[in-house]
Design a protein around this motif. Structure first.
Motif, PDB file in Angstrom:
ATOM      1  N   UNK A 153       0.813  -1.220   0.000  1.00 37.89           N
ATOM      2  CA  UNK A 153       0.000   0.000   0.000  1.00 37.89           C
ATOM      3  C   UNK A 153       0.848   1.273   0.000  1.00 37.89           C
ATOM      4  N   UNK A 154       0.338   2.263  -0.730  1.00 38.84           N
ATOM      5  CA  UNK A 154       0.984   3.573  -0.774  1.00 38.84           C
ATOM      6  C   UNK A 154       1.041   4.213   0.606  1.00 38.84           C
ATOM      7  N   UNK A 155       0.033   3.966   1.437  1.00 41.87           N
ATOM      8  CA  UNK A 155      -0.005   4.559   2.779  1.00 41.87           C
ATOM      9  C   UNK A 155       1.165   4.084   3.648  1.00 41.87           C
ATOM     10  N   UNK A 156       1.783   2.965   3.279  1.00 39.93           N
ATOM     11  CA  UNK A 156       2.962   2.459   3.982  1.00 39.93           C
ATOM     12  C   UNK A 156       4.249   2.790   3.225  1.00 39.93           C
ATOM     13  N   UNK A 157       4.162   3.724   2.264  1.00 38.87           N
ATOM     14  CA  UNK A 157       5.291   4.112   1.404  1.00 38.87           C
ATOM     15  C   UNK A 157       5.717   2.982   0.483  1.00 38.87           C
ATOM     16  N   UNK A 158       4.817   2.039   0.218  1.00 31.57           N
ATOM     17  CA  UNK A 158       5.093   0.945  -0.711  1.00 31.57           C
ATOM     18  C   UNK A 158       4.169   1.113  -1.929  1.00 31.57           C
ATOM     19  N   UNK A 159       3.679   0.011  -2.485  1.00 25.55           N
ATOM     20  CA  UNK A 159       2.735   0.083  -3.592  1.00 25.55           C
ATOM     21  C   UNK A 159       3.410   0.215  -4.939  1.00 25.55           C
ATOM     22  N   UNK A 160       2.628   0.670  -5.934  1.00 31.96           N
ATOM     23  CA  UNK A 160       3.113   0.739  -7.305  1.00 31.96           C
ATOM     24  C   UNK A 160       2.955   2.117  -7.899  1.00 31.96           C
ATOM     25  N   UNK A 161       3.423   2.257  -9.128  1.00 31.92           N
ATOM     26  CA  UNK A 161       3.317   3.521  -9.846  1.00 31.92           C
ATOM     27  C   UNK A 161       3.445   3.297 -11.337  1.00 31.92           C
ATOM     28  N   UNK A 162       3.251   4.360 -12.114  1.00 31.19           N
ATOM     29  CA  UNK A 162       3.341   4.264 -13.568  1.00 31.19           C
ATOM     30  C   UNK A 162       3.638   5.645 -14.134  1.00 31.19           C
ATOM     31  N   UNK A 163       4.189   5.668 -15.341  1.00 28.67           N
ATOM     32  CA  UNK A 163       4.404   6.921 -16.056  1.00 28.67           C
ATOM     33  C   UNK A 163       4.500   6.623 -17.542  1.00 28.67           C
ATOM     34  N   UNK A 164       4.433   7.689 -18.344  1.00 27.06           N
ATOM     35  CA  UNK A 164       4.455   7.555 -19.801  1.00 27.06           C
ATOM     36  C   UNK A 164       5.043   8.823 -20.391  1.00 27.06           C
ATOM     37  N   UNK A 165       5.906   8.665 -21.390  1.00 26.08           N
ATOM     38  CA  UNK A 165       6.400   9.823 -22.142  1.00 26.08           C
ATOM     39  C   UNK A 165       6.595   9.419 -23.590  1.00 26.08           C
ATOM     40  N   UNK A 166       5.959  10.159 -24.507  1.00 26.02           N
ATOM     41  CA  UNK A 166       6.068   9.859 -25.930  1.00 26.02           C
ATOM     42  C   UNK A 166       6.100  11.147 -26.746  1.00 26.02           C
ATOM     43  N   UNK A 167       6.693  11.053 -27.916  1.00 28.22           N
ATOM     44  CA  UNK A 167       6.537  12.035 -28.986  1.00 28.22           C
ATOM     45  C   UNK A 167       5.816  11.316 -30.111  1.00 28.22           C
ATOM     46  N   UNK A 168       4.770  11.929 -30.662  1.00 27.42           N
ATOM     47  CA  UNK A 168       3.999  11.263 -31.715  1.00 27.42           C
ATOM     48  C   UNK A 168       3.887  12.161 -32.943  1.00 27.42           C
ATOM     49  N   UNK A 169       3.800  11.506 -34.102  1.00 28.23           N
ATOM     50  CA  UNK A 169       3.683  12.196 -35.385  1.00 28.23           C
ATOM     51  C   UNK A 169       2.520  11.579 -36.153  1.00 28.23           C
ATOM     52  N   UNK A 170       1.645  12.436 -36.672  1.00 25.39           N
ATOM     53  CA  UNK A 170       0.431  11.984 -37.357  1.00 25.39           C
ATOM     54  C   UNK A 170       0.399  12.515 -38.780  1.00 25.39           C
ATOM     55  N   UNK A 171      -0.002  11.644 -39.699  1.00 19.68           N
ATOM     56  CA  UNK A 171      -0.227  12.023 -41.090  1.00 19.68           C
ATOM     57  C   UNK A 171      -1.598  11.517 -41.493  1.00 19.68           C
ATOM     58  N   UNK A 172      -2.425  12.397 -42.072  1.00 23.06           N
ATOM     59  CA  UNK A 172      -3.781  11.985 -42.420  1.00 23.06           C
ATOM     60  C   UNK A 172      -4.357  12.833 -43.539  1.00 23.06           C
ATOM     61  N   UNK A 173      -5.585  12.503 -43.885  1.00 20.33           N
ATOM     62  CA  UNK A 173      -6.329  13.220 -44.910  1.00 20.33           C
ATOM     63  C   UNK A 173      -7.678  13.606 -44.332  1.00 20.33           C
ATOM     64  N   UNK A 174      -8.059  14.867 -44.470  1.00 24.67           N
ATOM     65  CA  UNK A 174      -9.369  15.350 -44.018  1.00 24.67           C
ATOM     66  C   UNK A 174     -10.299  15.508 -45.206  1.00 24.67           C
ATOM     67  N   UNK A 175     -11.525  15.077 -45.030  1.00 19.41           N
ATOM     68  CA  UNK A 175     -12.553  15.310 -46.032  1.00 19.41           C
ATOM     69  C   UNK A 175     -13.767  15.933 -45.378  1.00 19.41           C
ATOM     70  N   UNK A 176     -14.264  17.027 -45.965  1.00 20.22           N
ATOM     71  CA  UNK A 176     -15.434  17.712 -45.450  1.00 20.22           C
ATOM     72  C   UNK A 176     -16.685  17.153 -46.154  1.00 20.22           C
ATOM     73  N   UNK A 177     -17.541  16.512 -45.380  1.00 15.72           N
ATOM     74  CA  UNK A 177     -18.731  15.917 -45.961  1.00 15.72           C
ATOM     75  C   UNK A 177     -19.773  16.970 -46.297  1.00 15.72           C
ATOM     76  N   UNK A 178     -19.753  18.067 -45.533  1.00 17.22           N
ATOM     77  CA  UNK A 178     -20.640  19.190 -45.863  1.00 17.22           C
ATOM     78  C   UNK A 178     -20.086  20.468 -45.226  1.00 17.22           C
TER      79      UNK A 178
END
Length: 334
Positions: free
Chosen positions: A309-334
């Motif tokens: 348990x965290x209350x006993x200074x134990x327990x678990x944890x997590x983290x995340x760090x990313x750089x992302x790049x997106x390529x796409x096509x947009x279409x306007x339906x109206x």
């Protein structure tokens, strides 16, 4: 029915029919994430164990949709899934002398292939388009500001396959300090699997800057102080020595961590090469940290559940760090 009521009903009905239909945009995309997901085990508020799962890269295919009204409501949603490929390596480090003499030198290390089993993400945002009294460069259109409220969900799972371990035996209840030149023992099979699941409400701000007649630049930032994460870690038992092939029995660790934070700046550029078609490119940096909580430990065959348990200074944890790049096509339906 009184005449006043009839007039009111006709008036309200007319207003409903006067609401304009939204602009609808669809955007299929491909996106690569480059970074790392971390899982932690704590003892006396120090890191006892850390596992680092590569996203180098993790490749997604997805679809974004938007319904928008001019100078009014903006609704966006997207969903994506990753290709189940090898995304790099997984490294497992331990500081086991914390359990005996409190020494903080690394004691054990292992290196494996990180094979992605699956990854999915979805998100939704609602905002309000506010035009500013400033035109974009070389454009007759105004710069627009959009505050956003949203929700995001992400989940992924890996197998750690094969690789090697640098494990030593303790002497008088103390492990020797690890170094990179220690003998390596080959590992076969899958010693560890890990699933990491995030969900969070988000707040954001987006600035749309038209440039000329065909270019649009979107600058934005998204954040949250309410990030939640569950992790499920299976440490399998080898049928023989360091060969985990065919192993079906494991020790399962369930991490229930919370109180994390997210920060995510981004930039997106679209080029309208036809009246209803645009090419988009986007880049973003994502950082999630501060997650701490409790960990339940149980055999995969059942039995007693042991809590750290965290209350006993134990327990678990997590983290995340990313750089992302997106390529796409947009279409306007109206």
């Amino acid at each position: 029915m009184r005449s006043e009521t009839i007039i009111l009903c006709l008036f309200l009905g007319g207003m409903a029919f006067c609401i304009p239909a939204p602009h609808i945009t669809l955007a299929p995309f491909t996106e690569v994430h480059i970074g790392e997901a971390h899982e932690f085990v704590y003892y006396n508020d120090k890191i006892l164990s850390e596992l680092v799962w590569d996203m180098k890269p993790m490749s997604f295919l997805g679809l974004a949709a938007k319904a928008s009204w001019d100078q009014s409501l903006q609704l966006t949603a997207e969903i994506s899934g990753a290709l189940p490929l090898v995304t790099g390596s997984m490294e497992d480090s331990d500081w086991l002398n914390l359990l005996s003499n409190g020494n903080t030198e690394k004691t054990t290390f292992s290196h494996h292939e990180a094979a992605l089993k699956f990854a999915f993400r979805w998100s939704a945002e609602a905002g309000w388009d506010v035009p500013l009294p400033i035109n974009g460069p070389w454009s007759p259109e105004q710069i627009r500001l959009t505050p956003l409220l949203g929700f995001r969900y992400m989940i992924w799972k890996w197998n750690a396959n094969d690789g090697y371990a640098q494990h030593t035996n303790k002497l008088l209840d103390v492990y020797p300090a690890w170094n990179a030149d220690m003998p390596k023992t080959d590992i076969r099979g899958t010693p560890i699997t890990y699933m990491q699941e995030y969900w969070m409400p988000t707040l954001g701000l987006n600035v749309v800057i038209p440039a000329g007649s065909q270019i649009q630049v979107n600058l934005g930032i998204t954040g949250s102080f309410w990030v939640y994460c569950n992790g499920t870690d299976n440490h399998f038992k080898p049928p023989s020595n360091f060969d985990y092939t065919g192993s079906t029995t494991s020790t399962v660790y369930y991490d229930l961590v919370s109180d994390g934070w997210l920060v995510e700046p981004r930039i997106e550029t679209t080029w309208a090469f036809k009246p209803r078609w645009s090419v988009l490119f986007a880049a973003r940096w994502t950082r999630i940290d501060g997650l701490r909580g409790n960990t339940a430990k149980q055999s995969s065959t059942g039995g007693t559940i042991f809590w750290s348990r965290e209350s006993n200074d134990d327990g678990g944890g997590a983290s995340l760090e990313t750089v992302s790049f997106r390529l796409g096509v947009e279409t306007k339906l109206r």
